[in-house]
Design a protein around this motif. Sequence first.
Motif, PDB file in Angstrom:
ATOM      1  N   VAL A  64      -7.375   5.067  -0.588  1.00 28.61           N
ATOM      2  CA  VAL A  64      -6.221   4.546   0.144  1.00 28.61           C
ATOM      3  C   VAL A  64      -6.579   3.246   0.850  1.00 28.61           C
ATOM      4  N   SER A  65      -7.748   3.213   1.482  1.00 29.81           N
ATOM      5  CA  SER A  65      -8.172   2.022   2.229  1.00 29.81           C
ATOM      6  C   SER A  65      -8.377   0.828   1.309  1.00 29.81           C
ATOM      7  N   LEU A  66      -8.815   1.078   0.090  1.00 30.59           N
ATOM      8  CA  LEU A  66      -8.981  -0.022  -0.857  1.00 30.59           C
ATOM      9  C   LEU A  66      -7.635  -0.649  -1.211  1.00 30.59           C
ATOM     10  N   THR A  67      -6.587   0.155  -1.328  1.00 29.72           N
ATOM     11  CA  THR A  67      -5.265  -0.416  -1.599  1.00 29.72           C
ATOM     12  C   THR A  67      -4.773  -1.223  -0.396  1.00 29.72           C
ATOM     13  N   ILE A 134      -7.062  -0.921  -9.031  1.00 24.32           N
ATOM     14  CA  ILE A 134      -6.267  -0.946  -7.800  1.00 24.32           C
ATOM     15  C   ILE A 134      -4.770  -1.029  -8.083  1.00 24.32           C
ATOM     16  N   LYS A 135      -4.361  -1.754  -9.116  1.00 24.32           N
ATOM     17  CA  LYS A 135      -2.939  -1.953  -9.385  1.00 24.32           C
ATOM     18  C   LYS A 135      -2.443  -1.130 -10.577  1.00 24.32           C
ATOM     19  N   ARG A 136      -3.183  -0.126 -10.987  1.00 19.87           N
ATOM     20  CA  ARG A 136      -2.837   0.598 -12.212  1.00 19.87           C
ATOM     21  C   ARG A 136      -1.851   1.732 -12.008  1.00 19.87           C
ATOM     22  N   LYS A 137      -1.515   2.032 -10.798  1.00 21.88           N
ATOM     23  CA  LYS A 137      -0.479   2.990 -10.439  1.00 21.88           C
ATOM     24  C   LYS A 137      -0.648   4.330 -11.169  1.00 21.88           C
ATOM     25  N   TYR A 138       0.290   4.642 -12.082  1.00 16.75           N
ATOM     26  CA  TYR A 138       0.301   5.965 -12.697  1.00 16.75           C
ATOM     27  C   TYR A 138      -0.900   6.219 -13.582  1.00 16.75           C
ATOM     28  N   LEU A 139      -1.534   5.192 -14.076  1.00 14.00           N
ATOM     29  CA  LEU A 139      -2.782   5.375 -14.817  1.00 14.00           C
ATOM     30  C   LEU A 139      -3.839   5.984 -13.911  1.00 14.00           C
ATOM     31  N   ASN A 140      -3.841   5.576 -12.650  1.00 18.94           N
ATOM     32  CA  ASN A 140      -4.793   6.153 -11.701  1.00 18.94           C
ATOM     33  C   ASN A 140      -4.545   7.645 -11.497  1.00 18.94           C
ATOM     34  N   LEU A 193      -6.195   5.693  -4.694  1.00 17.13           N
ATOM     35  CA  LEU A 193      -5.575   4.432  -5.085  1.00 17.13           C
ATOM     36  C   LEU A 193      -4.107   4.634  -5.441  1.00 17.13           C
ATOM     37  N   PHE A 194      -3.823   5.702  -6.166  1.00 20.39           N
ATOM     38  CA  PHE A 194      -2.443   5.975  -6.578  1.00 20.39           C
ATOM     39  C   PHE A 194      -1.538   6.218  -5.368  1.00 20.39           C
ATOM     40  N   PHE A 195      -1.930   7.145  -4.516  1.00 23.52           N
ATOM     41  CA  PHE A 195      -1.094   7.479  -3.374  1.00 23.52           C
ATOM     42  C   PHE A 195      -1.084   6.356  -2.335  1.00 23.52           C
ATOM     43  N   TYR A 200       1.726   3.056   0.996  1.00 29.23           N
ATOM     44  CA  TYR A 200       1.506   1.873   1.838  1.00 29.23           C
ATOM     45  C   TYR A 200       1.712   0.591   1.027  1.00 29.23           C
ATOM     46  N   LYS A 201       2.767   0.583   0.255  1.00 30.34           N
ATOM     47  CA  LYS A 201       3.065  -0.571  -0.593  1.00 30.34           C
ATOM     48  C   LYS A 201       3.247  -1.828   0.253  1.00 30.34           C
TER      49      LYS A 201
END
Length: 255
Positions: A64-67, A134-140, A193-195, A200-201
Amino acid sequence: MEIDVKKRFWEVDSLRGLAIITMITYHFLFDITFFGVYPFEVNSGFLWYFARATAFTFIFLMGVSLTLSNSRSMITGEYPEGGLLKKYLKRGLKIFSLGLLITFATWIFIPQEFIIFGVLHFIGISIILAYPFIKRKYLNLILGISIILLGIYLGNFNFDFTWLMWLGFIPNNLQTVDYFPLIPWFGVVLLGLFFGGILYKNYQRQFNLPDLSSNYIIRGFSFLGRNSLIIYLIHQPILIILLYLLGVVNINHLF
């Protein structure tokens, strides 16, 4: 509306702080068992799950912190293209190096169970590996669940080689006090990363939460969460010294 990129999300810091407290609690019980004060069952049952839940929380929050770090950098333009990778590479190598120091220290003091690939080794490598995801969303989400399930499956086996233990192939007769292979634990990072990307978009909380940041208990937890690395590095020596001063352990056999 201008986004305050200097703000911190109290719930992330305080949850990390809570994980720090539960980690110290587990390690205190582990030390009591290790030094023969009282035989807590730290490798199975409730305490085993307690330790795994603590690790899951901490590693999930790392994702989460990385996002959050990525969103903040995108908004401020602080890092040009490729600059964020250098930041993660530098931080990852720093934490991995601290892990190597832990390896050296445990090799001296507890050579029979010294740490080969523990949580700091894992975190250091994971920070670097997480960058392209980081930006892979559902792949993550898909990869995260898959890696965790694969790790659970691999945990049923032991192998005659040691060179892939860092990945999750557990060698026969492995004896170490700290072991966090990439499989399954990198899957937890990917879930973070996903959540993190959803909740926190654009460095903004996407859900309603009362502001408890001024609560003194929350502030205490948040302080611990913001200083988790230094606390991790110093807490075990402090626990051992405390137990020694209380006269319940003899540390002479470590030397």
